[in-house]
Design a protein around this motif. Structure first.
Motif: not given
Length: 426
Positions: A37-52, A165-175
């Motif tokens: 969830t932590q990995l998915a959250t920062i990835w989702l936030v960055y792609h929703l806003t593209n803002s550091p 994070p290893a599983i999360g990164g693969l899941l985000i990329a796939q689904v």
């Protein structure tokens, strides 16, 4: 019949306790989901806003309650059942994760949803973290096994930090990120079931009519009036404030600098997890708390050097190698400090001291996240991490200079508990 003197000591002493085995199993499964969830959250936030800056704001809201409320959470933990408290916090955390999953799966999620739910998780953690830290001694049947249990906790946490994070990164990329939130929500069932299956003795918690603010003040005076506790808390705060900033700006390195995607982000986070897991395994195999002072002192130096190397790297294998040492240095300082605190603190103040530890470790992260977002936006992610690395090294040097005096303060406590002989070093 074997006597206690001839009984063979197990390789993992903490696992002699049934309740701790249940705790390890339940928490291990749940923590994997939490890191996803932590990995998915920062990835989702960055792609929703593209803002550091927005990355920093979300990180700030998820942790800021720990800074302000953890001391009061410690008072609560010292007065009420830690077992029941943890059952309640885990149920609330499960609801929070499942809500996040539903919003993401239906495609209606917005940045304010993430901020609000991150803030809710922060409130939950303000009570959950000190309760979990203070609960561990209740799970251990033999006091000699406590240090091993704390080290095993660090290994469990960072094993999940590697796998999640290893599983999360693969899941985000796939689904997509939504399924990380869903798996996290379901994973809480394991820890809730484990807590319900435990046989916990009814402990008499301190009942006092004192004002909660007075109890918080008492905890502060106790902790900061004893130099070893004060020094560990201050160093932990420094490591968390500056040394952990990389976790919130690593998507910038994954996408902009290393030209990767979600799987690259997962690998980077997993690399720091490998380092932390290695440190946790080392600590778990140590038979004594003697010598942990040196690890507390030199952990930030390892962390700082790793941060500087990672910030300058433009080659993925070197970045992964650098983050290994970032994770290693972090866990050596944080876990060793936790172990020393647990072995020197008075039992009736354990909850409050561990809440201050939570405040120094988790409570300062939001300020670091906020600062990291603004610094990365103005001076760049590379320069931000270089500054962080130098600060961690300076903190390490300061602690090394104080170490002889701190050892002298701890020695009487360890001698009284039979941990240290007259010829040993703390």
């Amino acid at each position: 019949m074997k006597t206690q003197a001839t009984e063979k000591k197990p390789r993992i002493p903490a696992f002699r306790s049934r309740n701790y085995r249940l705790f390890f199993l339940g928490q291990g499964i749940s923590l994997i989901g939490s890191w996803m969830t932590q990995l998915a959250t920062i990835w989702l936030v960055y792609h929703l806003t593209n803002s550091p800056v927005m990355l920093g704001i979300v990180g700030f809201t998820s942790q800021i309650p720990s800074f302000f409320l953890a001391p009061f959470g410690g008072v609560f933990v010292d007065r009420f059942s830690r077992h029941r408290t943890l059952i309640g916090t885990q149920i609330l955390a499960m609801i929070q994760s499942l809500t996040l999953a539903v919003l993401a799966l239906t495609g209606v999620i917005q940045i304010w949803h993430i901020i609000a739910l991150s803030l809710l998780q922060g409130f939950i953690n303000a009570v959950d973290a000190p309760a979990r830290q203070a609960f561990v001694p209740e799970l251990i049947e033999r006091r000699d096994d406590l240090a091993n249990a704390i080290a095993i906790n660090s290994t469990m946490f960072n094993g999940a930090r590697l796998i999640g994070p290893a599983i999360g990164g693969l899941l985000i990329a796939q689904v997509g990120a939504a399924y990380c939130f869903l798996i996290d929500g379901v994973s809480y069932i394991a820890v809730i079931a484990a807590l319900l299956a435990m046989n916990i003795k009814s402990n008499k918690y301190q009942v006092s009519n004192a004002n909660p603010i007075q109890k918080v003040k008492e905890g502060f005076n106790y902790a900061f009036g004893f130099p070893p506790i004060r020094a560990i808390l201050i160093l932990s705060a420094l490591v968390s404030f500056l040394g952990m900033q990389y976790t919130i700006i690593v998507p910038i390195f994954a996408e902009k600098i290393l030209q990767g995607g979600a799987d690259t982000l997962g690998f980077l986070m997993a690399a720091s997890g490998v380092g932390a897991l290695s440190g946790g395994i080392y600590l778990a195999t140590r038979g004594t708390v003697i010598g942990l002072g040196r690890l507390i002192a030199f952990g930030p130096t390892i962390l700082g050097c790793g941060l500087i190397a990672f910030s300058l790297s433009r080659f993925l294998p070197l970045s992964l190698f650098s983050l290994f040492f970032v994770g290693l240095g972090t866990i050596l300082q944080i876990a060793s400090g936790n172990t020393v605190l647990q072995t020197i603190v008075d039992d009736d103040k354990r909850g409050r001291v561990m809440s201050l530890y939570t405040m120094s470790f988790l409570g300062t992260i939001p300020f670091g996240n906020l600062l990291a977002g603004f610094l990365a936006n103005h001076i760049g992610a590379t320069n931000t991490l270089i500054i962080d690395g130098i600060a961690c090294i300076l903190g390490s040097i300061f602690f090394v200079r104080k170490l002889p005096a701190l050892r002298r303060s701890i020695r009487p406590i360890y001698e009284q508990k039979g941990i240290l002989t007259s010829s040993g070093k703390a």
